[in-house]
Write a protein that holds these residues in place. Structure first.
Motif, mmCIF file in Angstrom:
data_model
loop_
_atom_site.group_PDB
_atom_site.id
_atom_site.type_symbol
_atom_site.label_atom_id
_atom_site.label_comp_id
_atom_site.label_asym_id
_atom_site.label_seq_id
_atom_site.Cartn_x
_atom_site.Cartn_y
_atom_site.Cartn_z
ATOM 1 N N VAL A 117 0.836 -1.199 0.000
ATOM 2 C CA VAL A 117 0.000 0.000 0.000
ATOM 3 C C VAL A 117 0.870 1.249 0.000
ATOM 4 O O VAL A 117 0.559 2.240 -0.668
ATOM 5 N N ALA A 118 1.965 1.219 0.741
ATOM 6 C CA ALA A 118 2.896 2.354 0.744
ATOM 7 C C ALA A 118 3.407 2.625 -0.665
ATOM 8 O O ALA A 118 3.513 3.781 -1.097
ATOM 9 N N ASP A 119 3.713 1.565 -1.392
ATOM 10 C CA ASP A 119 4.189 1.717 -2.773
ATOM 11 C C ASP A 119 3.124 2.358 -3.651
ATOM 12 O O ASP A 119 3.423 3.214 -4.500
ATOM 13 N N ARG A 120 1.887 1.975 -3.447
ATOM 14 C CA ARG A 120 0.796 2.522 -4.254
ATOM 15 C C ARG A 120 0.531 3.988 -3.911
ATOM 16 O O ARG A 120 0.282 4.813 -4.794
ATOM 17 N N LEU A 121 0.588 4.304 -2.629
ATOM 18 C CA LEU A 121 0.316 5.679 -2.210
ATOM 19 C C LEU A 121 1.360 6.667 -2.721
ATOM 20 O O LEU A 121 1.060 7.833 -2.961
ATOM 21 N N THR A 122 2.579 6.196 -2.881
ATOM 22 C CA THR A 122 3.662 7.086 -3.283
ATOM 23 C C THR A 122 4.049 6.947 -4.747
ATOM 24 O O THR A 122 4.975 7.604 -5.216
ATOM 25 N N ALA A 123 3.335 6.116 -5.499
ATOM 26 C CA ALA A 123 3.668 5.890 -6.911
ATOM 27 C C ALA A 123 3.332 7.111 -7.757
ATOM 28 O O ALA A 123 2.415 7.872 -7.458
ATOM 29 N N GLY A 124 4.093 7.285 -8.818
ATOM 30 C CA GLY A 124 3.845 8.363 -9.765
ATOM 31 C C GLY A 124 3.278 7.836 -11.065
ATOM 32 O O GLY A 124 3.247 6.614 -11.300
ATOM 33 N N PRO A 125 2.804 8.717 -11.942
ATOM 34 C CA PRO A 125 2.256 8.304 -13.236
ATOM 35 C C PRO A 125 3.236 7.423 -14.007
ATOM 36 O O PRO A 125 4.442 7.685 -14.021
ATOM 37 N N PHE A 127 -9.845 4.494 -13.798
ATOM 38 C CA PHE A 127 -9.156 3.297 -13.336
ATOM 39 C C PHE A 127 -10.073 2.084 -13.199
ATOM 40 O O PHE A 127 -9.598 0.997 -12.874
ATOM 41 N N ALA A 128 -11.357 2.266 -13.446
ATOM 42 C CA ALA A 128 -12.273 1.129 -13.370
ATOM 43 C C ALA A 128 -11.956 0.098 -14.456
ATOM 44 O O ALA A 128 -12.207 -1.094 -14.285
ATOM 45 N N GLN A 129 -11.409 0.591 -15.569
ATOM 46 C CA GLN A 129 -11.015 -0.291 -16.679
ATOM 47 C C GLN A 129 -9.623 0.136 -17.133
ATOM 48 O O GLN A 129 -9.487 0.850 -18.132
ATOM 49 N N ARG A 130 -8.617 -0.311 -16.415
ATOM 50 C CA ARG A 130 -7.258 0.194 -16.595
ATOM 51 C C ARG A 130 -6.714 0.005 -18.001
ATOM 52 O O ARG A 130 -5.925 0.810 -18.485
ATOM 53 N N ARG A 131 -7.081 -1.068 -18.655
ATOM 54 C CA ARG A 131 -6.478 -1.385 -19.952
ATOM 55 C C ARG A 131 -7.069 -0.570 -21.100
ATOM 56 O O ARG A 131 -6.525 -0.556 -22.201
ATOM 57 N N LYS A 132 -8.167 0.106 -20.831
ATOM 58 C CA LYS A 132 -8.821 0.852 -21.901
ATOM 59 C C LYS A 132 -8.249 2.255 -22.029
ATOM 60 O O LYS A 132 -7.732 2.838 -21.078
ATOM 61 N N THR A 133 -8.357 2.801 -23.243
ATOM 62 C CA THR A 133 -7.988 4.197 -23.440
ATOM 63 C C THR A 133 -8.983 5.064 -22.681
ATOM 64 O O THR A 133 -10.100 4.636 -22.365
ATOM 65 N N SER A 149 -4.694 13.429 -24.486
ATOM 66 C CA SER A 149 -4.945 12.551 -25.615
ATOM 67 C C SER A 149 -6.046 11.545 -25.299
ATOM 68 O O SER A 149 -5.983 10.864 -24.263
ATOM 69 N N PRO A 150 -7.043 11.396 -26.167
ATOM 70 C CA PRO A 150 -8.082 10.391 -25.946
ATOM 71 C C PRO A 150 -7.534 8.971 -25.931
ATOM 72 O O PRO A 150 -8.184 8.059 -25.417
ATOM 73 N N GLN A 151 -6.340 8.775 -26.506
ATOM 74 C CA GLN A 151 -5.739 7.441 -26.544
ATOM 75 C C GLN A 151 -4.888 7.142 -25.317
ATOM 76 O O GLN A 151 -4.377 6.030 -25.167
ATOM 77 N N ALA A 152 -4.719 8.132 -24.433
ATOM 78 C CA ALA A 152 -3.939 7.914 -23.216
ATOM 79 C C ALA A 152 -4.716 7.005 -22.268
ATOM 80 O O ALA A 152 -5.927 6.783 -22.426
ATOM 81 N N ARG A 153 -4.015 6.477 -21.278
ATOM 82 C CA ARG A 153 -4.647 5.657 -20.247
ATOM 83 C C ARG A 153 -4.497 6.341 -18.893
ATOM 84 O O ARG A 153 -3.580 7.126 -18.687
ATOM 85 N N GLY A 154 -5.388 6.009 -18.003
ATOM 86 C CA GLY A 154 -5.417 6.677 -16.711
ATOM 87 C C GLY A 154 -4.115 6.615 -15.949
ATOM 88 O O GLY A 154 -3.728 7.584 -15.285
ATOM 89 N N GLU A 155 -3.395 5.510 -16.063
ATOM 90 C CA GLU A 155 -2.158 5.348 -15.292
ATOM 91 C C GLU A 155 -1.033 6.261 -15.768
ATOM 92 O O GLU A 155 0.020 6.327 -15.129
ATOM 93 N N ALA A 156 -1.256 6.987 -16.855
ATOM 94 C CA ALA A 156 -0.235 7.912 -17.352
ATOM 95 C C ALA A 156 -0.490 9.361 -16.935
ATOM 96 O O ALA A 156 0.348 10.227 -17.165
ATOM 97 N N LEU A 157 -1.637 9.626 -16.303
ATOM 98 C CA LEU A 157 -2.033 11.003 -16.030
ATOM 99 C C LEU A 157 -1.651 11.463 -14.622
ATOM 100 O O LEU A 157 -1.701 10.680 -13.667
ATOM 101 N N THR A 158 -1.306 12.733 -14.518
ATOM 102 C CA THR A 158 -1.066 13.347 -13.216
ATOM 103 C C THR A 158 -2.401 13.766 -12.604
ATOM 104 O O THR A 158 -3.435 13.836 -13.302
ATOM 105 N N VAL A 159 -2.385 14.090 -11.320
ATOM 106 C CA VAL A 159 -3.609 14.564 -10.679
ATOM 107 C C VAL A 159 -4.066 15.876 -11.309
ATOM 108 O O VAL A 159 -5.270 16.138 -11.430
ATOM 109 N N GLY A 160 -3.112 16.693 -11.757
ATOM 110 C CA GLY A 160 -3.479 17.942 -12.430
ATOM 111 C C GLY A 160 -4.225 17.707 -13.719
ATOM 112 O O GLY A 160 -5.154 18.446 -14.075
ATOM 113 N N GLU A 161 -3.841 16.661 -14.455
ATOM 114 C CA GLU A 161 -4.530 16.344 -15.709
ATOM 115 C C GLU A 161 -5.932 15.802 -15.435
ATOM 116 O O GLU A 161 -6.873 16.103 -16.182
#
Length: 295
Positions: free
Chosen positions: A151-159, A223-229, A254-266
Motif C-alpha cells: 500500500v505504501a508503494d501505491r500511495l507514493t507511486a507516480g504516473p 481506473f475502473a477499466q485500466r487497460r482501456k484508453t 490525448s483520448p488514446q492515453a490511459r489513466g495510469e499515465a495522467l497526473t492529478v493535475g490532468e
C-alpha cells in the motif's frame, strides 16, 4: 522522551493484564520495538508546538513516543477496551483519547486542532482513513503513516508506475507523498506476513479550482477499466465516447492515453473541461479502493 517506551515483554504483560488479544477484524498488530518508535517520531519531523493525531494507538507504544515530542496528542481508538486502558498506560495531561471509528470522526471533535497525522494504521482501512482525515481536517499540514508495504508503494507511486492507481492520485490531490522507509514484520505482535512501509506526506494546495468530488469521479472512472484508453474508459462517465473525446481534447489530454499515465493535475483538467461542457456523470464518494488485510 520522558516516558519509558514499551518493549515486547511489556506489551505482552500489558495485554495479559487487560485481557486483550489482537484481532484480525480490527487489523491489530501491536508495535513493540522502541527503536522503531523513536525512528517514526524522528522521521515525522514533529515540532514541539504540533498537535499529533494518532489512529489505532492500541496498547500505547507509539503514543508514549508522541507525547514526549508534541504539545498535544489525540488518539482515536475503535476498540473500547483499549481506549479505556490507554490513559493508564500514557498518563500525560496533554493526551485526549477518542473512543471512535476514524472513518467517521469529524473535525469539530478535536480541540486543539491536529496538525500532524502520525500513526501505525490498521492495514485493512489505511487508505480510506488517510483520505478521510485529510478531507475532514484542513489543519493537518502533513504526516507519517505506517501501512502495508504494498500500500505504501501505491500511495507514493507516480504516473507510469505499474502500481499507480486510485489511492496514488487521490492522495496526490491533498499532498506530496514520499516513501520514508521499510519496517520489518518482527517489530509487531502478532507478526504480520508482510513488510510495512512508512509514507510521509506534506499537504499542498489542490492542483486546480475544481470540486474534489468531480475530480475523484473522473479518477474512479478512468481506473475502473485500466487497460482501456480514456476515450473508452470515460465513455460511461461522460455520456458516450464522443463526448469523452471532446472533454479530453478540451483538457489537453490525448483520448488514446490511459489513466495510469495522467497526473492529478490532468485529471483535474478533465473534470474542469467536463463541467464547462456540461458533461460528466454521477459523482462518486471520495473514498478509495479497499485494501486487503494481511496479518
Amino acid at each position: 522522551m520522558a516516558d519509558a517506551l514499551l518493549g515486547p515483554a511489556e506489551i505482552r504483560d500489558l495485554a495479559a493484564r487487560l485481557g486483550v488479544a489482537p484481532t484480525k477484524k480490527l487489523g491489530q498488530n501491536f508495535l513493540h520495538d522502541p527503536n522503531t518508535i523513536r525512528r517514526i517520531v524522528a522521521v515525522a519531523a514533529l515540532r514541539p508546538d504540533d498537535v499529533a493525531l494518532e489512529v489505532g494507538p492500541g496498547l500505547g507504544s507509539l503514543t508514549l513516543g508522541l507525547v514526549g515530542a508534541v504539545r498535544h496528542v489525540h488518539a482515536v481508538e475503535i476498540d473500547p477496551a483499549l481506549a479505556a486502558a490507554l490513559p493508564g498506560t500514557v498518563s500525560a495531561a496533554h493526551l485526549t483519547v477518542h473512543p471512535a471509528d476514524a472513518l467517521k470522526v469529524t473535525g469539530d471533535r478535536f480541540d486543539p486542532a491536529p496538525t500532524m497525522l502520525v500513526a501505525n494504521l490498521p492495514y485493512n482501512v489505511a487508505v480510506p482513513v488517510v483520505l478521510h482525515l485529510l478531507a475532514e481536517l484542513p489543519t493537518l499540514r502533513g504526516g507519517l503513516v505506517m501501512v502495508q508495504k504494498e500500500v505504501a508503494d501505491r500511495l507514493t507511486a507516480g504516473p507510469g508506475s505499474k502500481v499507480y492507481g486510485v489511492p496514488s492520485v487521490k492522495l496526490a490531490w491533498y499532498a506530496e507523498a514520499r516513501p520514508a522507509g521499510k519496517v520489518p514484520p518482527a517489530v509487531f505482535w502478532p507478526v504480520p506476513n508482510v513488510d510495512s512501509g512508512l509514507v510521509a506526506f506534506t499537504r499542498r494546495e489542490p492542483p486546480a479550482d475544481v470540486p474534489r468530488a468531480a475530480v475523484f469521479a473522473v479518477v474512479d472512472a478512468a481506473f475502473a477499466q485500466r487497460r482501456k484508453t480514456l476515450r473508452a474508459a470515460l465513455a460511461g462517465w461522460a455520456g458516450g465516447p464522443d463526448r469523452a473525446e471532446s472533454v479530453l481534447r478540451a483538457a489537453g489530454v490525448s483520448p488514446q492515453a490511459r489513466g495510469e499515465a495522467l497526473t492529478v493535475g490532468e485529471f483535474a483538467a478533465i473534470a474542469g473541461a467536463a463541467r464547462q461542457q456540461g458533461y460528466g456523470g454521477k459523482l462518486t464518494p471520495s473514498g478509495a479502493e479497499p485494501e486487503e488485510k494481511n496479518s
